[in-house]
Write a protein that holds these residues in place. Sequence first.
Motif, PDB file in Angstrom:
ATOM      1  N   VAL A 395       0.460  -0.398 -13.842  1.00 13.55           N
ATOM      2  CA  VAL A 395      -0.052   0.399 -12.715  1.00 13.55           C
ATOM      3  C   VAL A 395       0.487  -0.121 -11.386  1.00 13.55           C
ATOM      4  CG1 VAL A 395      -2.110   1.286 -11.549  1.00 13.55           C
ATOM      5  CG2 VAL A 395      -2.187   0.849 -14.008  1.00 13.55           C
ATOM      6  N   GLN A 397      -0.125   0.358  -7.412  1.00 17.06           N
ATOM      7  CA  GLN A 397      -1.034   0.944  -6.434  1.00 17.06           C
ATOM      8  C   GLN A 397      -0.398   0.818  -5.053  1.00 17.06           C
ATOM      9  OE1 GLN A 397      -4.989  -0.849  -5.690  1.00 17.06           O
ATOM     10  NE2 GLN A 397      -5.794   1.168  -6.215  1.00 17.06           N
TER      11      GLN A 397
ATOM     12  N   LEU B 107      -6.615  -0.224   1.570  1.00 14.12           N
ATOM     13  CA  LEU B 107      -5.503  -0.836   0.841  1.00 14.12           C
ATOM     14  C   LEU B 107      -4.415  -1.135   1.860  1.00 14.12           C
ATOM     15  CD1 LEU B 107      -5.198   1.530  -2.274  1.00 14.12           C
ATOM     16  CD2 LEU B 107      -6.122  -0.790  -2.224  1.00 14.12           C
ATOM     17  N   SER B 108      -4.012  -2.390   1.939  1.00 18.33           N
ATOM     18  CA  SER B 108      -2.982  -2.722   2.916  1.00 18.33           C
ATOM     19  C   SER B 108      -1.820  -3.488   2.279  1.00 18.33           C
ATOM     20  CB  SER B 108      -3.588  -3.528   4.064  1.00 18.33           C
ATOM     21  OG  SER B 108      -4.178  -4.698   3.549  1.00 18.33           O
ATOM     22  N   LYS B 109      -1.943  -3.715   0.976  1.00 24.20           N
ATOM     23  CA  LYS B 109      -0.863  -4.402   0.252  1.00 24.20           C
ATOM     24  C   LYS B 109      -0.495  -3.569  -0.979  1.00 24.20           C
ATOM     25  CE  LYS B 109      -0.675  -8.244   2.651  1.00 24.20           C
ATOM     26  NZ  LYS B 109       0.502  -8.431   3.502  1.00 24.20           N
ATOM     27  N   VAL B 110       0.757  -3.655  -1.357  1.00 20.45           N
ATOM     28  CA  VAL B 110       1.191  -3.018  -2.602  1.00 20.45           C
ATOM     29  C   VAL B 110       0.664  -3.872  -3.749  1.00 20.45           C
ATOM     30  CG1 VAL B 110       3.179  -2.237  -3.930  1.00 20.45           C
ATOM     31  CG2 VAL B 110       3.279  -2.255  -1.421  1.00 20.45           C
ATOM     32  N   ARG B 111       0.025  -3.235  -4.704  1.00 20.24           N
ATOM     33  CA  ARG B 111      -0.561  -4.012  -5.818  1.00 20.24           C
ATOM     34  C   ARG B 111       0.020  -3.555  -7.163  1.00 20.24           C
ATOM     35  NH1 ARG B 111      -6.968  -4.899  -5.106  1.00 20.24           N
ATOM     36  NH2 ARG B 111      -7.100  -2.648  -5.360  1.00 20.24           N
ATOM     37  N   TYR B 112       0.078  -4.506  -8.059  1.00 21.14           N
ATOM     38  CA  TYR B 112       0.679  -4.250  -9.370  1.00 21.14           C
ATOM     39  C   TYR B 112      -0.215  -4.811 -10.463  1.00 21.14           C
ATOM     40  CZ  TYR B 112       3.961  -4.705 -13.277  1.00 21.14           C
ATOM     41  OH  TYR B 112       4.572  -4.625 -14.497  1.00 21.14           O
ATOM     42  N   ARG B 113      -0.408  -4.005 -11.472  1.00 27.15           N
ATOM     43  CA  ARG B 113      -1.173  -4.466 -12.626  1.00 27.15           C
ATOM     44  C   ARG B 113      -0.239  -4.404 -13.834  1.00 27.15           C
ATOM     45  NH1 ARG B 113      -2.916  -2.262 -17.843  1.00 27.15           N
ATOM     46  NH2 ARG B 113      -4.494  -3.740 -18.490  1.00 27.15           N
ATOM     47  N   ALA B 114       0.081  -5.561 -14.371  1.00 26.21           N
ATOM     48  CA  ALA B 114       1.009  -5.632 -15.499  1.00 26.21           C
ATOM     49  C   ALA B 114       0.304  -5.149 -16.774  1.00 26.21           C
ATOM     50  CB  ALA B 114       1.481  -7.065 -15.680  1.00 26.21           C
ATOM     51  N   THR B 119      -5.940  -8.289 -13.922  1.00 26.39           N
ATOM     52  CA  THR B 119      -5.997  -8.446 -12.460  1.00 26.39           C
ATOM     53  C   THR B 119      -4.848  -7.717 -11.765  1.00 26.39           C
ATOM     54  OG1 THR B 119      -4.702 -10.462 -12.634  1.00 26.39           O
ATOM     55  CG2 THR B 119      -7.081 -10.740 -12.394  1.00 26.39           C
ATOM     56  N   TRP B 120      -5.104  -7.474 -10.472  1.00 24.94           N
ATOM     57  CA  TRP B 120      -4.044  -6.982  -9.595  1.00 24.94           C
ATOM     58  C   TRP B 120      -3.230  -8.174  -9.098  1.00 24.94           C
ATOM     59  CZ3 TRP B 120      -3.058  -2.045  -9.445  1.00 24.94           C
ATOM     60  CH2 TRP B 120      -4.072  -1.082  -9.479  1.00 24.94           C
ATOM     61  N   TRP B 125       7.055  -4.090  -1.257  1.00 30.09           N
ATOM     62  CA  TRP B 125       7.551  -2.717  -1.456  1.00 30.09           C
ATOM     63  C   TRP B 125       8.861  -2.730  -2.227  1.00 30.09           C
ATOM     64  CZ3 TRP B 125       5.115   1.669  -1.155  1.00 30.09           C
ATOM     65  CH2 TRP B 125       4.056   1.850  -0.268  1.00 30.09           C
ATOM     66  N   GLU B 126       9.737  -3.605  -1.824  1.00 27.11           N
ATOM     67  CA  GLU B 126      11.069  -3.657  -2.420  1.00 27.11           C
ATOM     68  C   GLU B 126      10.956  -3.819  -3.950  1.00 27.11           C
ATOM     69  OE1 GLU B 126      13.585  -3.034  -0.629  1.00 27.11           O
ATOM     70  OE2 GLU B 126      15.254  -3.529  -1.964  1.00 27.11           O
ATOM     71  N   ALA B 128       8.313  -3.291  -5.874  1.00 26.79           N
ATOM     72  CA  ALA B 128       7.588  -2.196  -6.518  1.00 26.79           C
ATOM     73  C   ALA B 128       8.468  -0.945  -6.629  1.00 26.79           C
ATOM     74  CB  ALA B 128       6.314  -1.888  -5.740  1.00 26.79           C
ATOM     75  N   LEU B 129       9.137  -0.589  -5.545  1.00 25.54           N
ATOM     76  CA  LEU B 129       9.949   0.631  -5.583  1.00 25.54           C
ATOM     77  C   LEU B 129      11.124   0.481  -6.557  1.00 25.54           C
ATOM     78  CD1 LEU B 129       9.970   1.873  -1.852  1.00 25.54           C
ATOM     79  CD2 LEU B 129       8.454   2.563  -3.722  1.00 25.54           C
ATOM     80  N   ILE B 132       9.538   0.878 -10.010  1.00 27.83           N
ATOM     81  CA  ILE B 132       9.133   2.276 -10.268  1.00 27.83           C
ATOM     82  C   ILE B 132      10.375   3.139 -10.535  1.00 27.83           C
ATOM     83  CG2 ILE B 132       8.027   4.343  -9.312  1.00 27.83           C
ATOM     84  CD1 ILE B 132       6.307   2.375  -7.573  1.00 27.83           C
TER      85      ILE B 132
END
Lengths: 814, 194
Positions: A395, A397, B107-114, B119-120, B125-126, B128-129, B132
């Motif tokens: 996920v 977010q 929400l002010s940070k990009v979050r990732y759940r593996a 947990t997050w 951004w770099e 995550a994008l 994705i």
Amino acid sequence: MTNHFIDFRNADVILNMGSNVAENHPVSFKWIQAAKNRGATFIHVDPRYTRTSAKADIFARLRSGTDIAFLGGMIKYIIDNNLYDDFYLKNYTNASFIVNPKFSFDDGLFSGYDPTKRSYDQSNWALEKDENGIPKRDMTLQNERCVFQLLRKHYSRYTFEKVVSITGTPQEDLEKVYKAYASTSAPNKAGTVLYAMGWTQHTVGVQNIRAMSIIQSLLSNMGIAGGGINALRGESNVQGSTDQGLLFHIIPGYLPVPRAQWAKLEDYNKTTPATKDPRSVNWWKNRPKYVASLLKSFYGSKATKENDFCYEWLPKLDPTQDASWLNLFDEMYKGTFTGFFAWGMNPACSSANAGKVRQALAKLDWMVNVNVFDSETGSFWKGPGLDPKKIKTEVFQLPCAAFLEKEGSISNSGRWMQWRWKATNPPGDAMPDGEIMYDLFKKVQALYKKEKGAFPDPIMNLKWDYETNGKFDIHKVAKEINGYFLEDIKEHPVDKKEYKKGTLVPSFVFLLDDGRTSCGNWIYSASYTEAGNMAARRKKDDPTGLGLYPQWSWAWPVNRRIIYNRASVDLDGNPRDPERAILKWDAVNKKWVGDVPDGPAPPMGTEGVYPFIMKSDGVASIFGPGLKDGPFPEHYEPLECPIEKNIMSGQRINPVIKMFEGAADTFTTCDPKYPFVCSTYRVTEHWQTGVLTRWLPWLVEAEPQMFCEMSLELGKLRGIQNGDRVMVETSRGKVESVAIVTLRLKPFTIAGQTVHQIGIPWHYGWLQPKDGGESANLLTPTIGDPNTMIPESKAFMANVTKLTAQPAKKGKKG
Amino acid sequence: MKVLTRRDFLRTSGIAAAGLTFSRLGFDLTPAYVYAAELRTELRIKGAKETPTVCCFCSVGCGILVSTDAKGKVINAEGDPDHPISEGALCAKGASSYQIAVNENRLSKVRYRAPYSNTWKEVTWEWALDRIASNIKKSRDKSFMEKNADGKVVNRTNGIASVGSAAMDNEECWLFQKFLRSLGLIYIEHQARI
């Protein structure tokens, strides 16, 4: 909306049905109050007495899901008492049109029904044409196969006795509503209807609105100030997001989505609506210009007339494929998708049968969730009953800017496109949605450039150049939507004037089908021109005095504030209601004065063009042969209902609805375990799933938790006191609530039996606030209207029981 | 009857301040003058920059004036008295829009759940994008269908779906559908359906 919010003040009778305007669109109520101050009658029809009812001159209570019976009775009342507008009916509607002899109706079924396919062959309902292809008419309305006589016959069955028995509305209340509303058939009287999800969220949703459209046509209320059919939409830009084609079945500007059977652009264009009647404008005949210009806005110089403007690159659905919401999540549940975007949405709470959606999300490989706050969708993997260690879904977010932290336009229900300016920066790393998708696409493009991959052409050649000085520029997108001239045009075929390459088109009238223009969305063409950004206008001149404010923002199409406005004048172009003249013909200067007319043609006279320019026959459709469930609205019970037999016919439910049959989809009818009719609704202090409002302390303080409203009688029956904790349950899920035992609800007498109705808001979810309760959509069924597939969240069967045990501990609801 | 807006009220009370007991409105404005004078001295938004916007909740389209201080921080949000639909009014939600901007839960940070994680994790951004984009490509390439079972050209991606959003601006909606359709998606839906 055909009209707009301020226009409510111009009405003599306002019917609010399938909506609770005072609580859910509160500020618009000032225009209802303005009408009331002028002496207008305000009617509210609803299962529940609300703050809207408290302000109503007439309140009538009906059981959820019985609106067609209620309105069918009104159609019968209008016809039986000759209360329709004869002039309007004959000249501006298809009442005089002749229907072919294959049309029939018997015991709840129209002709052409195939029970194995659960669908109709709609060719049985076609209108008859003469040897020149022009619809046959009988202007005396006497022919027994003319629409008016078929209408009379169809609704002759909707007697007071049957309507009362189905709806539970007392006859005297029906009569009061019918009499008041029918009074608007006089040309100098205006009646308007305001509806919302209380009409759409049913398995007969479209036909609810059709029934009212028929009434508005009988009473000459379409195309006039203070009239129309007015949907009160639930989100600030749900009008705009629909207009821009964020739905499976339409591309921007309500153009049909390409399908496999239309391999070439020529095949697609063959489906353009056509008429042989020279009196019908049939504006949709211009569709090929809009499609070509749209493709130019997608693929730029790569799209040429010779290569079909790259039409082949657009994805195509199978011939009858339906990729709408309920099917989307059904496919996700079956494991069809590996990837998913939930962009600015919270389907884990907003979708009907939300429990099924939460299970479906666990079958994905990855999900991108973009939101202002955390949500039950982004955090679904740690939701109630789920073990994160067993959920594979990756996920992301992504934090986005809120509305006041970016620039852009939104379109309200009245089609006003209003510009919003940026007041402040988003917090931390949050970015405007536009910038996120802009950057993300560039990443995808770079990846395909580097690694190649499946059919890269539409990705590699997409026109993606919305930057100024290296920064994403929303104005460039706004201009792309409006459209450009792509070549110098010495003499434009429309006005013989010269236009320069690179300038913005003045309106969609100037679009061409040969590749010399681009336009991202034809209905928004004229919104951002060489004269500037029209949506940003803030001038308050009101030349008609009717509250049109033509220089405040901009309305689609072409700044027309009331659509179908040519139906407000007589054959000579004089306003039928001189007190509320939105349009009149200036015979000396040969032009229309007032609102932007529905086309510049002179008055209809006896040989001119018909007023309903978007309809291929040029008139309002009292008989509507294009819908999947019949040309006239017919009452069917909701999929889940409290009575064994439909009082109107042998067809209990809408015969063409699609049934979902997986393990997560269960339905109950007349099951003693789920004896009460249940409906979902909203409160003033929350919005949608609460995805924004549950994080705002002021609002949470006002409306902190899930509740269930029920009548005093039901409270007594179930031993439930006001304030008790109760469990609301359907065959799909359970939601704990606080009981509100109230006079606002009353039991109905339906088919001689007592039927109780309960109601619940759908704003809550397990994540926030911690003790706020769960989503009402854990209870709602996966079933939709056959035309739109909008789910039936307004009528389903539930049980409510008092919780005797200690309330569940914090954070462990559901 | 002329509607008395807050701005008229302030302007008119200005006349009262010049020594008129009875204003051009024909009634005694002395108490209002006193209140208005208090407002002028105490007003939180004094000297603030006002930016007009339109409410993000229902579809009425009410005007909101957002006030920001010299540092660009939102200090107030209230109804826009010039707006012809709302005439300065807001409902409980619109009136709370200040709390959207000033809210510690944003929400002010990009979050990732593996996968299989509980947990997050905060990411850039770099990162995550890039990830994705790589996921999009993997899913698209795996599920892309050039021809359907009948042999007709369909050029679509069957393995990715999208919902959203009516909460975005028109320009963003248009851009988003262009983005999704260029990837070949057909499962494109949002709140308008439900």
